[in-house]
Design a protein around this motif. Structure first.
Motif, PDB file in Angstrom:
ATOM      1  N   CYS A   1      78.135  31.295 -73.592  1.00 53.39           N
ATOM      2  CA  CYS A   1      77.217  32.397 -73.887  1.00 53.39           C
ATOM      3  C   CYS A   1      77.928  33.708 -73.556  1.00 53.39           C
ATOM      4  O   CYS A   1      78.269  33.955 -72.390  1.00 53.39           O
ATOM      5  CB  CYS A   1      75.929  32.270 -73.074  1.00 53.39           C
ATOM      6  N   SER A   2      78.161  34.525 -74.569  1.00 53.94           N
ATOM      7  CA  SER A   2      78.854  35.799 -74.395  1.00 53.94           C
ATOM      8  C   SER A   2      77.851  36.946 -74.477  1.00 53.94           C
ATOM      9  O   SER A   2      76.906  36.904 -75.277  1.00 53.94           O
ATOM     10  CB  SER A   2      79.938  35.988 -75.458  1.00 53.94           C
ATOM     11  N   VAL A   3      78.087  37.968 -73.649  1.00 52.73           N
ATOM     12  CA  VAL A   3      77.249  39.166 -73.624  1.00 52.73           C
ATOM     13  C   VAL A   3      78.054  40.304 -74.247  1.00 52.73           C
ATOM     14  O   VAL A   3      79.183  40.581 -73.823  1.00 52.73           O
ATOM     15  CB  VAL A   3      76.821  39.523 -72.191  1.00 52.73           C
ATOM     16  N   TYR A   4      77.473  40.967 -75.255  1.00 58.27           N
ATOM     17  CA  TYR A   4      78.137  42.054 -75.965  1.00 58.27           C
ATOM     18  C   TYR A   4      77.339  43.338 -75.815  1.00 58.27           C
ATOM     19  O   TYR A   4      76.109  43.325 -75.660  1.00 58.27           O
ATOM     20  CB  TYR A   4      78.300  41.724 -77.448  1.00 58.27           C
ATOM     21  N   GLY A   5      78.065  44.455 -75.849  1.00 61.57           N
ATOM     22  CA  GLY A   5      77.470  45.780 -75.816  1.00 61.57           C
ATOM     23  C   GLY A   5      78.128  46.679 -76.837  1.00 61.57           C
ATOM     24  O   GLY A   5      78.993  46.236 -77.612  1.00 61.57           O
TER      25      GLY A   5
ATOM     26  N   PHE B   1      73.330  38.690 -77.104  1.00 63.07           N
ATOM     27  CA  PHE B   1      73.960  37.442 -76.695  1.00 63.07           C
ATOM     28  C   PHE B   1      74.452  36.671 -77.915  1.00 63.07           C
ATOM     29  O   PHE B   1      73.918  36.799 -79.021  1.00 63.07           O
ATOM     30  CB  PHE B   1      72.971  36.579 -75.903  1.00 63.07           C
ATOM     31  N   GLN B   2      75.453  35.827 -77.667  1.00 61.33           N
ATOM     32  CA  GLN B   2      76.009  34.967 -78.718  1.00 61.33           C
ATOM     33  C   GLN B   2      76.422  33.631 -78.104  1.00 61.33           C
ATOM     34  O   GLN B   2      77.144  33.597 -77.096  1.00 61.33           O
ATOM     35  CB  GLN B   2      77.213  35.632 -79.396  1.00 61.33           C
ATOM     36  N   TRP B   3      75.959  32.527 -78.730  1.00 61.57           N
ATOM     37  CA  TRP B   3      76.312  31.178 -78.279  1.00 61.57           C
ATOM     38  C   TRP B   3      77.399  30.616 -79.183  1.00 61.57           C
ATOM     39  O   TRP B   3      77.397  30.828 -80.396  1.00 61.57           O
ATOM     40  CB  TRP B   3      75.091  30.266 -78.336  1.00 61.57           C
ATOM     41  N   LYS B   4      78.311  29.857 -78.556  1.00 59.05           N
ATOM     42  CA  LYS B   4      79.406  29.246 -79.306  1.00 59.05           C
ATOM     43  C   LYS B   4      79.785  27.929 -78.649  1.00 59.05           C
ATOM     44  O   LYS B   4      79.869  27.835 -77.420  1.00 59.05           O
ATOM     45  CB  LYS B   4      80.616  30.187 -79.363  1.00 59.05           C
ATOM     46  N   HIS B   5      79.999  26.897 -79.500  1.00 62.35           N
ATOM     47  CA  HIS B   5      80.423  25.592 -79.002  1.00 62.35           C
ATOM     48  C   HIS B   5      81.950  25.570 -78.955  1.00 62.35           C
ATOM     49  O   HIS B   5      82.611  25.571 -79.992  1.00 62.35           O
ATOM     50  CB  HIS B   5      79.896  24.479 -79.915  1.00 62.35           C
TER      51      HIS B   5
END
Length: 522
Positions: A428-432, A380-384
């Motif tokens: 919140c982005s989900v990466y694979g 996961f990655q959070w970004k404003h």
């Protein structure tokens, strides 16, 4: 010297005699002409009489060559040309039967066993090409063929042996994904088979658990979409004859990965894919029905596809997904009498805040990003998204705020003290391994704080600038008036005071003199 040439030479000698021998010469000339008509010329080229052999795959087309030598084709042949193709029987006791005959008038006759799969081209006939075309070729067409062509009082004969190689698919097309199949390869060659090799897309196929080769056949236990394409079989016989054929294998399955996962944010729309690898009508399929169901139970939808077969995609649409919609779904497509299915997983991405409801400034906040049905390799990655843009003119305090707005890794976003700079949209982005899979947004609002968008900030800055400019202009005007008044004042201000004092004293003296005159008169 050839017999025909010698006879023609004797004929010209006899024609040189007297008129008494004229009748004898004519009789002898006619006799020689009859002998010439009965002579059979060699095959494809002059002086060549060996038999030709042509190999063709069953289901394809074959051309049995029969052409005049280039020395004889110096002009177009006359209209009165006949062609007769015959096929010899399988045994010596069987008589040859007619395959195709073209008469003087162009009338064509075809034998019943091969009608209407045989033909010769009219334009080719005029140029000395009497080749027989067979389309499509069948296994029973293998054998010896002979052509007899009569033109210009001459006869040409051609012999061609047709060999047929067959590639058989069992069960017949269409091949369904994950259903076992058998590809067999054999030919009409009479020698004993020594070795069979199979190639897929140019690469030799070794024997394994998936591919089993036995007696010229290869078995694919669980065919996948990767097995589709050109398969090439090569047969080697005891007489060193090598025969090969190619088969285009089409596997009917689904596009995309075997078990696709669709990532969708809670509250957003989503489509579950169900797309066939081929258009059903391209494989001769006239009826297709699709059925969606949820593996945990609960029938969803069942619909039939129209007969025009204009589409191969049957997706299932969610207007707005929720956590309760997450799970595994199955798309079952009935193709004729067979049914193929694919499981699709719907994973929903959600954000859960540690504080429910409005968030007050200065409080401790945690945003937790969760995913239903994870596969174990997601991160996961959070970004404003509302963070201010970077600029060289920003002060130190702003640069510190930017450091706090940089993307943060992990499913949990922790804000120790909520401030106005934290307001706005957080993503919140989900990466694979294959890249970004999905994302969800969370709108953070603080109690008592006013959201200032960039346009409002810009308009406030403009108003402040105009006010400051007006104040400076007024200050300049006041200074200018003061300087102007100062410029008009006298150079000696003391004289002005003296004059002002002298004038009143003169008036007093005049008044005293008037009083004295009045007293004297009295």
């Amino acid at each position: 010297m050839k017999p025909v040439t010698l006879m023609l030479f004797l004929t010209f000698i006899l024609l040189a005699f007297s008129d008494a021998l004229h009748s004898i010469s004519l009789t002898l000339c006619l006799t020689l002409c009859i002998v010439t008509v009965g002579h059979i010329l060699p095959g494809v080229t002059e002086g060549e009489s060996r038999e030709q052999k042509v190999w063709a795959r069953a289901g394809s087309s074959a051309v049995l060559p029969c052409r005049l030598s280039p020395k004889k084709v110096w002009k177009k042949l006359p209209d009165k040309t006949t062609v007769l193709w015959k096929r010899h029987g399988g045994s010596a006791h069987q008589e040859p039967f007619m395959v195709l005959e073209v008469g003087y008038s162009g009338l064509r006759k075809m034998g019943l066993p091969m009608r209407p799969r045989v033909s010769v081209q009219d334009s080719a006939l005029r140029n000395g090409d009497f080749s027989l075309r067979i389309d499509p070729v069948r296994n029973e067409d293998a054998g010896l063929y002979e052509a007899r062509v009569v033109y210009n009082m001459e006869v040409q004969s051609c012999q061609v042996e047709l060999g047929v190689i067959t590639v058989t698919l069992s069960p017949p097309s269409p091949v369904i994904e994950n259903e076992p199949l058998l590809l067999s390869c054999n030919s009409s060659h009479r020698a004993s088979l020594v070795e069979t090799c199979w190639f897929h897309d140019g690469h030799l196929v070794p024997t394994s658990r998936t591919f089993c080769s036995l007696h010229g056949a290869i078995s694919i236990l669980r065919p996948a979409m990767s097995d589709a394409g050109f398969w090439h079989c090569q047969l080697r016989y005891s007489d060193n004859e090598i025969i090969s054929a190619t088969y285009n294998l089409q596997v009917l399955g689904f596009d995309g990965p075997a078990n696709p996962v669709v990532y969708a944010a809670a509250g957003s729309a989503a489509d579950l894919p169900c797309t066939l690898s081929y258009l059903p009508s391209a494989l001769g399929i006239n009826m297709v029905t699709a059925h969606w169901s949820r593996l945990a139970g609960g029938h969803l939808q069942d619909w039939g596809i129209s007969q025009n077969m204009s589409s191969r995609s049957f997706p299932f649409h969610f207007p707005a997904v929720g956590p309760g919609d997450a799970g595994q779904y199955r798309c079952a497509v009935s193709v004729g009498s067979k049914t193929i299915s694919r499981d699709v997983t719907l994973a929903v991405v959600t954000v859960t805040p540690s504080i429910q409801g409005p968030v007050s400034e200065g409080s401790h906040l945690m945003l937790i990003c969760s995913l239903t049905h994870p596969r174990g390799h997601e991160h996961f990655q959070w970004k404003h998204l509302d963070a201010p843009p970077t600029s060289r003119k920003l002060d130190v305090a702003t640069s510190r705020n930017l450091e706090s707005h940089r993307p943060q890794m992990g499913p949990t976003l922790e804000i120790p003290q909520v401030s106005q700079k934290d307001m706005g949209t957080w993503e919140c982005s989900v990466y694979g391994p294959e890249g970004r899979l999905g994302a969800v947004e969370y709108e953070l609002q603080i109690t008592g704080a006013q959201v200032s968008n960039p346009s409002t900030i810009f308009s406030g800055q403009v108003t402040f600038g105009l006010t400051l400019t007006l104040f400076l202009l007024l200050t300049i005007c006041f200074l200018a008036l003061a300087l102007q008044n100062r410029a008009r004042s006298p150079v000696f201000p003391a004289l002005e005071g003296m004059v002002a004092v002298t004038v009143p004293r003169k008036k007093e003296m005049e008044e005293n003199q008037k009083e004295k005159i009045q007293q004297t008169e009295c």
